[in-house]
Design a protein around this motif. Sequence first.
Motif, PDB file in Angstrom:
ATOM      1  N   HIS A   1      -7.698   0.893   3.616  1.00  0.00           N
ATOM      2  CA  HIS A   1      -7.261   1.305   4.948  1.00  0.00           C
ATOM      3  C   HIS A   1      -5.761   1.608   4.957  1.00  0.00           C
ATOM      4  CE1 HIS A   1     -11.174   0.277   6.621  1.00  0.00           C
ATOM      5  NE2 HIS A   1     -11.109  -0.856   5.955  1.00  0.00           N
ATOM      6  N   MET A   2      -5.329   2.358   3.962  1.00  0.00           N
ATOM      7  CA  MET A   2      -3.938   2.823   3.842  1.00  0.00           C
ATOM      8  C   MET A   2      -2.942   1.686   3.662  1.00  0.00           C
ATOM      9  SD  MET A   2      -3.821   6.103   6.447  1.00  0.00           S
ATOM     10  CE  MET A   2      -2.358   6.789   5.641  1.00  0.00           C
ATOM     11  N   GLU A   3      -3.419   0.573   3.113  1.00  0.00           N
ATOM     12  CA  GLU A   3      -2.487  -0.516   2.832  1.00  0.00           C
ATOM     13  C   GLU A   3      -1.405  -0.086   1.843  1.00  0.00           C
ATOM     14  OE1 GLU A   3      -6.461  -2.705   3.667  1.00  0.00           O
ATOM     15  OE2 GLU A   3      -5.811  -0.855   2.697  1.00  0.00           O
ATOM     16  N   GLY A   4      -1.798   0.692   0.832  1.00  0.00           N
ATOM     17  CA  GLY A   4      -0.816   1.145  -0.142  1.00  0.00           C
ATOM     18  C   GLY A   4       0.296   1.949   0.484  1.00  0.00           C
ATOM     19  N   ASP A   5      -0.036   2.756   1.472  1.00  0.00           N
ATOM     20  CA  ASP A   5       0.969   3.559   2.158  1.00  0.00           C
ATOM     21  C   ASP A   5       1.913   2.681   2.977  1.00  0.00           C
ATOM     22  OD1 ASP A   5      -0.261   6.461   1.738  1.00  0.00           O
ATOM     23  OD2 ASP A   5      -1.884   5.109   2.269  1.00  0.00           O
ATOM     24  N   ARG A   6       1.366   1.655   3.600  1.00  0.00           N
ATOM     25  CA  ARG A   6       2.210   0.754   4.390  1.00  0.00           C
ATOM     26  C   ARG A   6       3.139  -0.045   3.481  1.00  0.00           C
ATOM     27  NH1 ARG A   6      -0.745  -0.104   9.400  1.00  0.00           N
ATOM     28  NH2 ARG A   6       0.554  -1.873  10.013  1.00  0.00           N
ATOM     29  N   VAL A   7       2.631  -0.459   2.336  1.00  0.00           N
ATOM     30  CA  VAL A   7       3.477  -1.171   1.372  1.00  0.00           C
ATOM     31  C   VAL A   7       4.596  -0.256   0.888  1.00  0.00           C
ATOM     32  CG1 VAL A   7       3.552  -2.218  -0.918  1.00  0.00           C
ATOM     33  CG2 VAL A   7       1.700  -2.802   0.653  1.00  0.00           C
ATOM     34  N   ALA A   8       4.246   0.973   0.537  1.00  0.00           N
ATOM     35  CA  ALA A   8       5.251   1.921   0.061  1.00  0.00           C
ATOM     36  C   ALA A   8       6.304   2.183   1.130  1.00  0.00           C
ATOM     37  CB  ALA A   8       4.584   3.218  -0.374  1.00  0.00           C
ATOM     38  N   ARG A   9       5.880   2.328   2.359  1.00  0.00           N
ATOM     39  CA  ARG A   9       6.841   2.565   3.442  1.00  0.00           C
ATOM     40  C   ARG A   9       7.809   1.396   3.572  1.00  0.00           C
ATOM     41  NH1 ARG A   9       4.688   3.224   9.525  1.00  0.00           N
ATOM     42  NH2 ARG A   9       4.246   1.006   9.186  1.00  0.00           N
ATOM     43  N   ALA A  10       7.295   0.178   3.453  1.00  0.00           N
ATOM     44  CA  ALA A  10       8.159  -0.998   3.539  1.00  0.00           C
ATOM     45  C   ALA A  10       9.186  -0.995   2.415  1.00  0.00           C
ATOM     46  CB  ALA A  10       7.314  -2.268   3.479  1.00  0.00           C
ATOM     47  N   MET A  11       8.749  -0.654   1.223  1.00  0.00           N
ATOM     48  CA  MET A  11       9.667  -0.646   0.090  1.00  0.00           C
ATOM     49  C   MET A  11      10.726   0.446   0.238  1.00  0.00           C
ATOM     50  SD  MET A  11       7.000  -1.512  -3.013  1.00  0.00           S
ATOM     51  CE  MET A  11       8.287  -1.978  -4.188  1.00  0.00           C
ATOM     52  N   ILE A  12      10.325   1.587   0.776  1.00  0.00           N
ATOM     53  CA  ILE A  12      11.288   2.664   1.003  1.00  0.00           C
ATOM     54  C   ILE A  12      12.387   2.217   1.965  1.00  0.00           C
ATOM     55  CG2 ILE A  12      11.557   4.877   2.196  1.00  0.00           C
ATOM     56  CD1 ILE A  12      10.683   5.271  -0.633  1.00  0.00           C
TER      57      ILE A  12
ATOM     58  N   ILE B   1      -2.289  -7.296   4.431  1.00  0.00           N
ATOM     59  CA  ILE B   1      -1.382  -6.592   3.535  1.00  0.00           C
ATOM     60  C   ILE B   1      -0.477  -5.647   4.330  1.00  0.00           C
ATOM     61  CG2 ILE B   1      -1.227  -4.906   1.667  1.00  0.00           C
ATOM     62  CD1 ILE B   1      -1.991  -7.677   0.729  1.00  0.00           C
ATOM     63  N   ALA B   2      -1.051  -4.829   5.167  1.00  0.00           N
ATOM     64  CA  ALA B   2      -0.268  -3.845   5.915  1.00  0.00           C
ATOM     65  C   ALA B   2       0.699  -4.507   6.895  1.00  0.00           C
ATOM     66  CB  ALA B   2      -1.199  -2.889   6.656  1.00  0.00           C
ATOM     67  N   HIS B   3       0.209  -5.490   7.635  1.00  0.00           N
ATOM     68  CA  HIS B   3       1.072  -6.147   8.611  1.00  0.00           C
ATOM     69  C   HIS B   3       2.170  -6.948   7.921  1.00  0.00           C
ATOM     70  CE1 HIS B   3      -2.306  -6.049  11.907  1.00  0.00           C
ATOM     71  NE2 HIS B   3      -1.919  -4.850  11.514  1.00  0.00           N
ATOM     72  N   GLY B   4       1.815  -7.589   6.813  1.00  0.00           N
ATOM     73  CA  GLY B   4       2.833  -8.305   6.049  1.00  0.00           C
ATOM     74  C   GLY B   4       3.875  -7.357   5.483  1.00  0.00           C
ATOM     75  N   ALA B   5       3.418  -6.200   5.005  1.00  0.00           N
ATOM     76  CA  ALA B   5       4.363  -5.208   4.485  1.00  0.00           C
ATOM     77  C   ALA B   5       5.314  -4.739   5.576  1.00  0.00           C
ATOM     78  CB  ALA B   5       3.603  -4.028   3.891  1.00  0.00           C
ATOM     79  N   ASP B   6       4.803  -4.550   6.778  1.00  0.00           N
ATOM     80  CA  ASP B   6       5.673  -4.133   7.889  1.00  0.00           C
ATOM     81  C   ASP B   6       6.803  -5.143   8.088  1.00  0.00           C
ATOM     82  OD1 ASP B   6       3.980  -1.997   8.232  1.00  0.00           O
ATOM     83  OD2 ASP B   6       3.101  -2.711  10.106  1.00  0.00           O
ATOM     84  N   LEU B   7       6.465  -6.428   8.056  1.00  0.00           N
ATOM     85  CA  LEU B   7       7.498  -7.450   8.227  1.00  0.00           C
ATOM     86  C   LEU B   7       8.428  -7.491   7.018  1.00  0.00           C
ATOM     87  CD1 LEU B   7       8.908  -9.746   9.605  1.00  0.00           C
ATOM     88  CD2 LEU B   7       7.054 -11.282   8.877  1.00  0.00           C
ATOM     89  N   GLY B   8       7.867  -7.359   5.817  1.00  0.00           N
ATOM     90  CA  GLY B   8       8.712  -7.338   4.630  1.00  0.00           C
ATOM     91  C   GLY B   8       9.730  -6.218   4.675  1.00  0.00           C
ATOM     92  N   GLY B   9       9.300  -5.048   5.126  1.00  0.00           N
ATOM     93  CA  GLY B   9      10.220  -3.919   5.241  1.00  0.00           C
ATOM     94  C   GLY B   9      11.290  -4.150   6.291  1.00  0.00           C
ATOM     95  N   SER B  10      10.904  -4.732   7.415  1.00  0.00           N
ATOM     96  CA  SER B  10      11.880  -5.015   8.473  1.00  0.00           C
ATOM     97  C   SER B  10      12.908  -6.037   8.010  1.00  0.00           C
ATOM     98  CB  SER B  10      11.164  -5.526   9.728  1.00  0.00           C
ATOM     99  OG  SER B  10      10.306  -4.543  10.260  1.00  0.00           O
ATOM    100  N   LEU B  11      12.440  -7.064   7.321  1.00  0.00           N
ATOM    101  CA  LEU B  11      13.359  -8.077   6.805  1.00  0.00           C
ATOM    102  C   LEU B  11      14.282  -7.478   5.747  1.00  0.00           C
ATOM    103  CD1 LEU B  11      10.845 -11.036   6.485  1.00  0.00           C
ATOM    104  CD2 LEU B  11      12.886 -11.056   7.923  1.00  0.00           C
ATOM    105  N   GLY B  12      13.717  -6.687   4.854  1.00  0.00           N
ATOM    106  CA  GLY B  12      14.521  -6.115   3.787  1.00  0.00           C
ATOM    107  C   GLY B  12      15.556  -5.128   4.273  1.00  0.00           C
ATOM    108  N   ALA B  13      15.321  -4.524   5.426  1.00  0.00           N
ATOM    109  CA  ALA B  13      16.281  -3.590   6.011  1.00  0.00           C
ATOM    110  C   ALA B  13      17.272  -4.281   6.935  1.00  0.00           C
ATOM    111  CB  ALA B  13      15.539  -2.495   6.782  1.00  0.00           C
ATOM    112  N   SER B  14      17.062  -5.555   7.230  1.00  0.00           N
ATOM    113  CA  SER B  14      17.893  -6.267   8.187  1.00  0.00           C
ATOM    114  C   SER B  14      19.306  -6.477   7.664  1.00  0.00           C
ATOM    115  CB  SER B  14      17.280  -7.634   8.511  1.00  0.00           C
ATOM    116  OG  SER B  14      18.196  -8.436   9.250  1.00  0.00           O
ATOM    117  N   PRO B  15      20.307  -6.215   8.488  1.00  0.00           N
ATOM    118  CA  PRO B  15      21.687  -6.487   8.072  1.00  0.00           C
ATOM    119  C   PRO B  15      21.982  -7.976   7.937  1.00  0.00           C
ATOM    120  CG  PRO B  15      21.615  -5.840  10.386  1.00  0.00           C
ATOM    121  CD  PRO B  15      20.242  -5.615   9.832  1.00  0.00           C
ATOM    122  N   ARG B  16      21.068  -8.826   8.382  1.00  0.00           N
ATOM    123  CA  ARG B  16      21.258 -10.272   8.230  1.00  0.00           C
ATOM    124  C   ARG B  16      21.100 -10.716   6.781  1.00  0.00           C
ATOM    125  NH1 ARG B  16      23.805 -11.393  12.881  1.00  0.00           N
ATOM    126  NH2 ARG B  16      22.559 -10.794  14.705  1.00  0.00           N
TER     127      ARG B  16
END
Length: 266
Positions: free
Chosen positions: A174-185, A132-147
């Motif tokens: 293990h703070m998955e909710g926080d990582r998901v929230a950070r990705a969405m932000i 969940i956390a690692h996937g959220a990190d990638l989701g956030g990076s993709l969602g912020a990408s100018p591509r």
Amino acid sequence: MTDWDAVIKDDFSVPEGLAAAVDELVAMLAAADPAIRDGQAYEVLITWIRRGVLDDRLTALGGTMVARLSHADVQARTFAPLILAAEVERDAAAGLLDAATVRRWRDAFTAWWLTESDLRGWDDDLGWLHAIAHGADLGGSLGASPRLTADEAAALLTVIIERVVAPTPYRYAHMEGDRVARAMIRILARPELTPAQATGWLATVDRLFATGGPGPVPAQVANVLDVLTALYVMADRQPLPHRPAITDAIAGRLHFAFPAYPATRD
């Protein structure tokens, strides 16, 4: 074999024979031993990507990580998104990829993440798994990408929350909710999002809450509440383009689930 501890100690120096070194690291990234996977391979690859050492290898490395998402071993699957996230962020800074490549990685990521069944954050033998956390990190990076366009970024908000609301016995521990929230932000910070795009993902939460009834709180409902609470705090403290609309919309859902949360701001 490369002495990776020495490489790390020497400020992540680049050994001779970079191609062979990268192949070695990629193999180590699937290792069951967390000291090898997390403590060596991940640390070196991430550092080299961020420093530009692998700029001419990003597409090939990303293709390898995409293939890794279907690996038989969970630790191999769940560490691939971290490398892809670093590559997407390197591209955002240096313009090294094309939109088609980023979209291809996005599609592979969503296909894996929405169906991954092993959501454990930690395993006593394997160490961090953190799908969940690692996937959220990638989701956030993709969602912020100018591509990606604003519509595509908004769609990723829905993908992220769909992963959270999916039925599961696993309660975030293990703070998955926080990582998901950070990705969405990160995605919600995009200035081109409309208010509707910034809050439309909450329809998925509403559908989950509509299924509620008496009895114990299902794990996915508790997980959603974790995400909403963390997201509210983060959104309320950052200059997001549509901050009032976002925080008011989240507050309304929290109030619905637990009326002690105020629905409006005094």
